[in-house]
Every structure is written in C-alpha cells, then in structure tokens.
Design a protein around this motif. Structure first.
Motif, PDB file in Angstrom:
ATOM      1  N   TYR A   1      -1.785   9.515  -3.415  1.00 48.35           N
ATOM      2  CA  TYR A   1      -2.628   9.288  -4.371  1.00 48.35           C
ATOM      3  C   TYR A   1      -3.731   9.099  -4.061  1.00 48.35           C
TER       4      TYR A   1
ATOM      5  N   CYS B   1      -7.944   7.386  -4.924  1.00 47.38           N
ATOM      6  CA  CYS B   1      -8.502   6.465  -5.933  1.00 47.38           C
ATOM      7  C   CYS B   1     -10.081   6.131  -5.125  1.00 47.38           C
TER       8      CYS B   1
ATOM      9  N   SER C   1     -10.748   0.669  -6.051  1.00 46.44           N
ATOM     10  CA  SER C   1      -9.381   0.410  -6.968  1.00 46.44           C
ATOM     11  C   SER C   1      -8.295   0.260  -6.104  1.00 46.44           C
ATOM     12  N   ILE C   2      -8.321   0.234  -4.967  1.00 48.88           N
ATOM     13  CA  ILE C   2      -7.043   0.167  -4.048  1.00 48.88           C
ATOM     14  C   ILE C   2      -6.563  -1.198  -3.964  1.00 48.88           C
ATOM     15  N   ASN C   3      -5.418  -1.466  -3.868  1.00 47.69           N
ATOM     16  CA  ASN C   3      -4.835  -2.935  -3.766  1.00 47.69           C
ATOM     17  C   ASN C   3      -5.203  -3.252  -2.288  1.00 47.69           C
TER      18      ASN C   3
ATOM     19  N   CYS D   1      -2.241   0.585  -1.153  1.00 46.51           N
ATOM     20  CA  CYS D   1      -1.960   1.344  -2.240  1.00 46.51           C
ATOM     21  C   CYS D   1      -2.884   1.760  -3.324  1.00 46.51           C
ATOM     22  N   CYS D   2      -3.003   3.125  -3.509  1.00 47.97           N
ATOM     23  CA  CYS D   2      -3.829   3.384  -4.835  1.00 47.97           C
ATOM     24  C   CYS D   2      -2.873   3.362  -5.976  1.00 47.97           C
ATOM     25  N   PRO D   3      -3.708   2.930  -7.177  1.00 42.78           N
ATOM     26  CA  PRO D   3      -2.862   2.881  -8.208  1.00 42.78           C
ATOM     27  C   PRO D   3      -2.142   3.924  -8.652  1.00 42.78           C
ATOM     28  N   ARG D   4      -0.929   3.766  -9.174  1.00 41.78           N
ATOM     29  CA  ARG D   4      -0.108   4.749  -9.385  1.00 41.78           C
ATOM     30  C   ARG D   4      -0.522   5.825 -10.878  1.00 41.78           C
ATOM     31  N   THR D   5      -1.502   5.312 -11.426  1.00 44.84           N
ATOM     32  CA  THR D   5      -1.904   5.862 -12.657  1.00 44.84           C
ATOM     33  C   THR D   5      -2.952   7.047 -11.981  1.00 44.84           C
ATOM     34  N   GLY D   6      -3.334   7.179 -11.013  1.00 40.51           N
ATOM     35  CA  GLY D   6      -4.540   8.083 -10.390  1.00 40.51           C
ATOM     36  C   GLY D   6      -3.741   9.508 -10.050  1.00 40.51           C
TER      37      GLY D   6
END
Length: 214
Positions: free
Chosen positions: A58, A60, A64-66, A71-76
């Motif tokens: 992913y 991002c 926006s990374i957690n 982890c990057c958002p899974r919506t990316g």
C-alpha cells in the motif's frame, strides 16, 4: 435551603451513598474468554518526505500513515505502478517503485531470495521481497551519468537480473536501467532523435549497446 453554617462534606457523602445504593451488592460473573487480536505491524519506507509505502504494497501520504503500526490505510492504492515504465521496470518515484515491485505478479519470491545484495561473491542474499524492493528501487550506478546526474527521470528500477548470480533471459529486446532505447534513421544523430521525444541523449551509454549480447 442549605444551612451555610454546616460543612459540605456530610451532604456530599449522603448523596453519594444514596446514588450507590441503587446498584446490586456484587457482580454475578466475569467473562474470562475475551482474547485480543494480535496487532498488525508494518514495515515502511522512510526515504521520502511526502509519500511512503508499506510492506503490504500500500502507498499513502506520509501524514496518513498510522504512527503506531506504520501501516498505510487499506483504502489506499496497492501495488500501484503510477509513474512507472513497466517495460523497463523503472519509476520516477521511489515509493511507487517499491509498491509496484511488491506486486506478486511482477516479483517472484523464489527468484528474489536467490539474489545477492551486491555483486561480490561474499555478499549475502535478500531476506524477503520488501528488502529487495527497497534496495533495488534506490538509485544505482546504472542510472547515473557523469557521476552527478541522472540518465533519466525514471531512475528507480527493480530489475531482477541486476547483481544476480542467476541468468535471466530477456525476450523484449535490449534494456538499460533508466534508459529509453529508440531507433533513429540512418545518419540521424542521437541528440535529434531524443529531442524529438522530449528527452536527451546519453552518449556515455551508447557503448553499452554496441555489444553482441545487446
């Protein structure tokens, strides 16, 4: 009306006692079978200031990374090859190069784990695909001319055959990392051919093409 001469503490204790008396004297039972899922942690690139790619492919923005799991958002976007020339396996962005490289359809784990990190025979091999993609997508000497300039904007490459002890045959014609190879007319100069395509000639790489194997 409250007597101003009396202290406030007895009134507060009385109210609290009356409120608590409505609840039962003890708890009937406690669930003990609650289990927490293992937290998902990621490895991510740290080279860019604006973009990042994690080891799941992913990509991002850096904001926006957690911050806890990395982890990057899974919506990316996942396995994104934006800004990449897939015929050359080269990209104009490091993070997109890593994301594109992590695509299982492009990079086979069995091939990657056989590769050496560097050319010397004593060099170790890559531990996983993410280490391979991060290492290969960084700038290499093959993408630089005159030691201080890039041969092309697409200088982040993840070619499997570089530094490899395994022979990899190519069926798509000659390749040079980060270089677009164009055919000119007889007598036409390298500069004029590249200029017509909005690019510039790299004379130092012409000798590499003048070989039988290429």
């Amino acid at each position: 009306m409250m007597n101003p001469g009396l202290p406030l503490l007895p009134w507060i204790v009385c109210v609290a006692f009356t409120f608590c008396s409505y609840f039962p004297g003890h708890i009937a039972g406690i669930r003990k079978d609650i289990s927490l899922a293992a937290p998902i942690m990621c490895r991510s690139t740290v080279q860019g200031r604006h973009l990042t790619s994690d080891d799941n492919g992913y990509i991002c923005s850096a904001l926006s990374i957690n911050p806890w799991s990395r982890c990057c958002p899974r919506t990316g976007s996942r396995y994104s090859c934006q800004g990449c020339k897939l015929d050359l396996q080269c990209c104009n962005s490091y993070e997109y190069c890593v994301s594109c490289c992590l695509d299982p359809s492009r990079t086979k784990e069995a091939d990657v784990l056989k590769l050496k990190v560097a050319k010397p025979a004593t060099s170790g091999t890559y531990r996983n695909i993410f280490d391979f993609c991060m290492g290969r997508c960084r700038h290499s000497s093959a993408s630089v001319v005159h030691e201080n300039a890039y041969a092309s904007d697409f200088h982040h490459c993840f070619l499997v055959q570089q530094n490899s002890s395994v022979s990899v045959e190519s069926d798509s014609g000659p390749r040079l990392p980060g270089i677009n190879i164009s055919m000119g007319r007889r007598g036409e100069s390298c500069s004029s051919v590249c200029r017509a395509k909005g690019q510039s000639c790299v004379p130092s790489r012409l000798s590499a093409l003048n070989k039988c194997e290429m």
